[in-house]
Scaffold this active site. Structure first.
Site, PDB file in Angstrom:
ATOM      1  N   ARG A 212      58.932 -68.463  16.892  1.00 48.18           N
ATOM      2  CA  ARG A 212      59.304 -67.984  18.278  1.00 48.18           C
ATOM      3  C   ARG A 212      60.454 -67.185  18.096  1.00 48.18           C
ATOM      4  O   ARG A 212      60.572 -65.917  18.782  1.00 48.18           O
ATOM      5  CB  ARG A 212      59.148 -68.990  19.238  1.00 48.18           C
ATOM      6  CG  ARG A 212      57.950 -69.222  19.995  1.00 48.18           C
ATOM      7  CD  ARG A 212      57.837 -70.398  21.020  1.00 48.18           C
ATOM      8  NE  ARG A 212      58.729 -71.458  20.174  1.00 48.18           N
ATOM      9  CZ  ARG A 212      59.853 -72.208  21.036  1.00 48.18           C
ATOM     10  NH1 ARG A 212      60.096 -71.673  22.082  1.00 48.18           N
ATOM     11  NH2 ARG A 212      60.281 -73.014  20.311  1.00 48.18           N
ATOM     12  N   THR A 213      61.453 -67.825  17.490  1.00 51.30           N
ATOM     13  CA  THR A 213      62.874 -67.008  17.686  1.00 51.30           C
ATOM     14  C   THR A 213      62.775 -65.849  16.869  1.00 51.30           C
ATOM     15  O   THR A 213      63.379 -64.697  17.033  1.00 51.30           O
ATOM     16  CB  THR A 213      63.867 -67.926  17.099  1.00 51.30           C
ATOM     17  OG1 THR A 213      63.870 -69.322  17.802  1.00 51.30           O
ATOM     18  CG2 THR A 213      65.311 -67.420  17.248  1.00 51.30           C
TER      19      THR A 213
ATOM     20  N   LYS B 225      65.299 -68.682  -6.082  1.00 49.41           N
ATOM     21  CA  LYS B 225      66.032 -68.794  -7.528  1.00 49.41           C
ATOM     22  C   LYS B 225      67.701 -69.520  -7.157  1.00 49.41           C
ATOM     23  O   LYS B 225      68.245 -69.473  -8.252  1.00 49.41           O
ATOM     24  CB  LYS B 225      66.194 -67.487  -7.888  1.00 49.41           C
ATOM     25  CG  LYS B 225      64.707 -67.169  -8.202  1.00 49.41           C
ATOM     26  CD  LYS B 225      64.919 -65.533  -8.771  1.00 49.41           C
ATOM     27  CE  LYS B 225      63.450 -64.923  -8.650  1.00 49.41           C
ATOM     28  NZ  LYS B 225      63.398 -63.628  -8.209  1.00 49.41           N
TER      29      LYS B 225
ATOM     30  N   ARG C 237      69.134 -67.485  10.827  1.00 49.57           N
ATOM     31  CA  ARG C 237      68.482 -68.915  10.956  1.00 49.57           C
ATOM     32  C   ARG C 237      68.723 -70.018   9.744  1.00 49.57           C
ATOM     33  O   ARG C 237      68.395 -69.400   8.429  1.00 49.57           O
ATOM     34  CB  ARG C 237      67.134 -68.831  11.320  1.00 49.57           C
ATOM     35  CG  ARG C 237      66.383 -70.134  11.466  1.00 49.57           C
ATOM     36  CD  ARG C 237      66.603 -70.579  12.979  1.00 49.57           C
ATOM     37  NE  ARG C 237      65.743 -71.896  13.275  1.00 49.57           N
ATOM     38  CZ  ARG C 237      65.510 -72.105  14.478  1.00 49.57           C
ATOM     39  NH1 ARG C 237      65.852 -71.389  15.652  1.00 49.57           N
ATOM     40  NH2 ARG C 237      64.636 -73.100  14.647  1.00 49.57           N
TER      41      ARG C 237
ATOM     42  N   HIS D  89      72.566 -73.149  18.725  1.00 51.51           N
ATOM     43  CA  HIS D  89      71.474 -72.101  19.031  1.00 51.51           C
ATOM     44  C   HIS D  89      71.851 -71.440  20.299  1.00 51.51           C
ATOM     45  O   HIS D  89      70.974 -71.345  21.500  1.00 51.51           O
ATOM     46  CB  HIS D  89      70.115 -72.658  19.036  1.00 51.51           C
ATOM     47  CG  HIS D  89      68.902 -71.715  18.880  1.00 51.51           C
ATOM     48  ND1 HIS D  89      69.122 -70.491  18.774  1.00 51.51           N
ATOM     49  CD2 HIS D  89      67.471 -72.141  19.125  1.00 51.51           C
ATOM     50  CE1 HIS D  89      67.878 -69.828  18.623  1.00 51.51           C
ATOM     51  NE2 HIS D  89      66.870 -70.903  19.007  1.00 51.51           N
TER      52      HIS D  89
END
Ligand SMILES: [Zn+2]
Lengths: 151, 307
Positions: B54-55, B83, B104, B132
């Site tokens: 959603r974000t 890696k 994020r 957030h």
């Protein structure tokens, strides 16, 4: 035991007396000082009557003086502590370290999810007002004196 | 014209970076930007270390709507992160060809670290359990749109007030505006932490702790519902006991204010029954749609060019 704080000179000729440590916190302060390897004699007084805090702890370390980083560590663990340098059975100097706004590269953030634990990040802890006086600069986790950990 | 707010804000990492003026500026832009190409010729890196569909789509839509381009990754499969590349090095890579970075990350504090090492603006799209901020801005946008103001409001915050980051950020933001009164509705074990309570009270916000939603529902303008996660409760029996108190059904909405709106950061589990969706008080889906506009406004404020 009398209710007055023991005169430092009754215990040692030269060294350091740390006064006004919160009740039962002296063992933690002592451990932080990392004196074991130096083999200095240490006396610890737990739960001594105090007019201001009801009960307090004291530490007496013979023939030793803290450096400035150690002084800061003491006051981060014990906010009301005073560090007294003893010479010739007398208090020569009282040290009350000031807290910087940000403590850099000295304290570990206690939040296990913090980025500082998974990546090479310079450790920064803010000192703030209130019941929880420490805040991680990165994760904003707020905590109290009893969660203080050093690098 | 560049506002003074725009001049002082370089990154959006935490709600604590924002003043009341910043918030007002962002909400104003959210209302006035439609599809103006203020990101024309700009590339924005979307670095999503964990999946949040959603974000991610909301940011992508916002960037495209303003005429910008996107690069980056959604989830770390197939990237150099697998890696073992550090966040530091990934940021240094992307700052070379991106005009801004939207991050994020599962670790608390990752965005502040990224902002410190990045030469381009960083927008936090969620750092672990910490912040957030664009979620809070879209919450504020929904409140402003439905109530016409962000002052003098009675707001119930319901559910998990201890671990819920949305509640923490939103309550802090509301405390920047005068005469708001917060009703903190939660089971005793999930109350708002004391240091948060202190911070709100320092700013003069009135607070009331309550255990039952029905005690405050008739008084409030906004009812902000959150999910109670079973694993957060210390006692499983307590979970069963409290979940009923915090389950909103259409039949509970009888004696409420006409302007009451129910908000939720979504996804919901069962704290709002589906029959509430059909009442005039349900606003959580409209609230979520405001996410694109709120994110457009933040992008425009940080890196938007003059029209
Ligand atoms: Zn931290």
């Amino acid at each position: 035991m009398t209710s007055t704080t023991p005169k430092s000179g009754q215990i040692m000729e030269t060294g350091t007396m740390i006064d006004h440590i919160a009740f039962w916190q002296a063992p933690k302060v002592l451990e932080t000082l990392k004196l074991q390897a130096l083999g200095k004699p240490v006396a610890m007084l737990l739960g001594h009557p105090s007019s201001r805090y009801q009960k307090k702890d004291l530490l007496f370390i013979d023939n030793w003086e803290p450096d400035s980083v150690t002084e800061l560590k003491v006051v981060l663990l014990a906010p009301y502590a005073t560090i007294n340098l003893i010479r010739d059975f007398q208090i020569e100097k009282k040290i009350k370290p000031q807290l910087p706004d940000i403590v850099e590269e000295l304290m570990l953030c206690p939040n296990p999810r913090c980025i500082t634990h998974s990546e090479e990040v310079p450790h920064k802890i803010r000192t703030v007002e209130g019941r929880l006086p420490f805040e991680c600069y990165y994760c904003e986790f707020r905590y109290s004196h009893d969660q203080v950990k050093f690098l | 014209m560049m506002s003074t707010a725009a001049k002082t804000l370089r990154h959006l990492v935490s709600m604590s970076d924002l003043t009341r003026e910043h918030i007002e500026e962002i909400l104003h832009r959210a209302e006035s930007l439609s599809s103006q190409p203020t990101l024309e010729g700009k590339q924005i890196a979307l670095l999503f270390y964990e999946n949040s569909t959603r974000t991610y789509s909301s940011f992508r839509t916002a960037i495209h709507r303003l005429g910008g381009l996107t690069c980056g990754f959604a989830g770390t499969a197939g990237t150099s992160v697998l890696k073992g590349e550090s966040l530091h090095d990934t940021i240094k890579m992307f700052e070379e060809y991106a005009d801004a970075i939207v991050l994020r990350h599962p670790r608390d504090g990752a965005s502040r670290w990224a902002a410190d090492v990045s030469s381009v603006p960083v927008i936090n799209a969620g750092d672990g359990q910490n912040q957030h901020p664009t979620q809070t801005l879209l919450d504020l946008l929904a409140i402003k749109r439905t109530q016409g103001r962000l002052t003098g409001l009675k707001v119930a915050m319901v559910g998990d007030l201890k671990y819920g980051r949305t509640v923490r950020s939103l309550s802090q933001a509301l405390s920047l505006f005068e005469d708001n009164e917060l009703f903190l509705v939660s089971p005793p074990s999930l109350r708002l932490p004391l240091d948060q309570v202190e911070r709100l009270q320092e700013r003069g916000t009135r607070l009331q702790h309550c255990q039952r939603l029905e005690d405050v529902l008739s008084e409030v303008d906004i009812c902000y519902m959150t999910r109670i996660q079973q694993e957060r409760m210390e006692d499983p029996d307590e979970y069963e006991r409290v979940r009923g108190f915090y389950r909103l059904r259409a039949k509970d909405l009888v004696d409420v204010k006409d302007n009451l709106k129910i908000l939720h950061p979504l996804p919901r589990v069962d704290e709002i029954a589906h029959d509430v969706d059909r009442t005039p008080y349900a606003h959580y889906f409209e609230q979520a749609k405001g996410g694109v506009e709120a994110r457009c406004a933040v992008l425009d404020l940080l890196i938007g060019g003059p029209l």
